[in-house]
Design an enzyme around this catalytic site. Structure first.
Site, PDB file in Angstrom:
ATOM      1  N   HIS A 119     -20.161   8.758  -4.847  1.00  0.00           N
ATOM      2  CA  HIS A 119     -20.938   8.878  -3.198  1.00  0.00           C
ATOM      3  C   HIS A 119     -20.853   9.835  -2.824  1.00  0.00           C
ATOM      4  O   HIS A 119     -19.390  10.449  -2.803  1.00  0.00           O
ATOM      5  CB  HIS A 119     -19.959   7.418  -2.744  1.00  0.00           C
ATOM      6  N   CYS A 120     -21.336  10.902  -2.477  1.00  0.00           N
ATOM      7  CA  CYS A 120     -21.573  12.091  -1.701  1.00  0.00           C
ATOM      8  C   CYS A 120     -21.302  11.630  -0.407  1.00  0.00           C
ATOM      9  O   CYS A 120     -22.356  10.809   0.931  1.00  0.00           O
ATOM     10  CB  CYS A 120     -22.991  13.014  -2.085  1.00  0.00           C
ATOM     11  N   THR A 121     -20.306  12.032   0.269  1.00  0.00           N
ATOM     12  CA  THR A 121     -20.132  12.031   1.848  1.00  0.00           C
ATOM     13  C   THR A 121     -21.853  12.957   2.553  1.00  0.00           C
ATOM     14  O   THR A 121     -21.882  12.320   3.559  1.00  0.00           O
ATOM     15  CB  THR A 121     -19.529  12.581   2.272  1.00  0.00           C
TER      16      THR A 121
ATOM     17  N   GLY B  53     -24.670  11.210   2.641  1.00  0.00           N
ATOM     18  CA  GLY B  53     -24.519  10.132   2.926  1.00  0.00           C
ATOM     19  C   GLY B  53     -25.649   8.538   2.385  1.00  0.00           C
ATOM     20  O   GLY B  53     -26.101   7.586   2.921  1.00  0.00           O
ATOM     21  N   GLN B  54     -25.113   9.766   0.611  1.00  0.00           N
ATOM     22  CA  GLN B  54     -25.684   7.956  -0.106  1.00  0.00           C
ATOM     23  C   GLN B  54     -24.818   8.047  -1.860  1.00  0.00           C
ATOM     24  O   GLN B  54     -24.091   9.275  -1.966  1.00  0.00           O
ATOM     25  CB  GLN B  54     -27.359   7.930  -0.417  1.00  0.00           C
TER      26      GLN B  54
END
Length: 208
Positions: free
Chosen positions: A42-44, A47-48
């Site tokens: 999950h890439c902060t 955001g997804q």
């Protein structure tokens, strides 16, 4: 049978959060509250979650971002050299490392602060993007996700060309330049081709 690999039916795993069986390489994301096909992480910042459908765009983002930030660093190279020549060596290092502190102390004017701040952003951003690009590029070449890398699972390694084709699609050579061209991914994200098993020689029979 396709290529140099072979199809192996892997039993689905059970997701207790979704309360259902999910395909192999599928992982549940507690931030998105959904199971993602071939989930990597999950890439902060974005955001997804990154998985089967959008992993190639993430790789291209890292590549193009690294190139753009490197170009910015080269454009600021002359400014950096001029900053290092002004004042003492300690002041020059503090200006490049802590430009906010130098501005609050009144040691630099606002224009010099902006030059130093933009230079810092370009350098740090380049190192950040390049580090992630090298790591995820290695994963793509090895046919692994981040979880499989930690678990040392390489059962989906089909060779570097086959691995890039699985991630970037049939036109994997051109996706690096234009990530939005039509490049259909092989498979459906549910079943995956695995590499050939090692064949062991049969034991020799002894003559009685």
């Amino acid at each position: 049978m396709a290529g140099n690999g072979w199809e192996r039916r892997v039993l689905p795993v059970y997701c207790y959060s979704c309360q259902s069986h999910v395909p192999p390489r599928c992982g549940h994301c507690f931030s998105c509250n959904v199971c993602v096909l071939r989930r990597d992480h999950h890439c902060t910042l974005l955001g997804q979650c990154l998985g089967y459908q959008n992993y190639r765009y993430f790789l291209c983002l890292l590549l193009h971002g690294s190139v753009a930030l490197l170009y910015g660093c080269l454009l600021n190279a002359e400014v950096v050299l001029s900053l290092l020549q002004e004042g003492t060596a300690i002041q020059a290092v503090l200006l490049l490392v802590l430009p906010w502190l130098m501005l609050l102390m009144g040691q630099v004017n606002i224009s010099l602060f902006i030059y130093a701040f933009v230079t810092d952003v370009c350098v740090v951003g380049f190192l950040f993007c390049t580090g992630f690009l090298l790591f995820h590029g290695l994963l793509a070449l090895r046919g692994q996700t981040t979880k499989e890398w930690f678990e040392e699972d390489r059962q989906y390694d089909l060779g570097w060309q086959g691995n890039l084709r699985d991630v970037l699609g049939e036109r994997w050579l051109f996706v690096w330049l234009v990530p939005f061209i039509a490049s259909p991914l092989p498979g459906d994200g549910i079943t995956f081709q695995t590499k050939c098993p090692r064949t062991e020689p049969l034991p020799k029979s002894r003559d009685l």
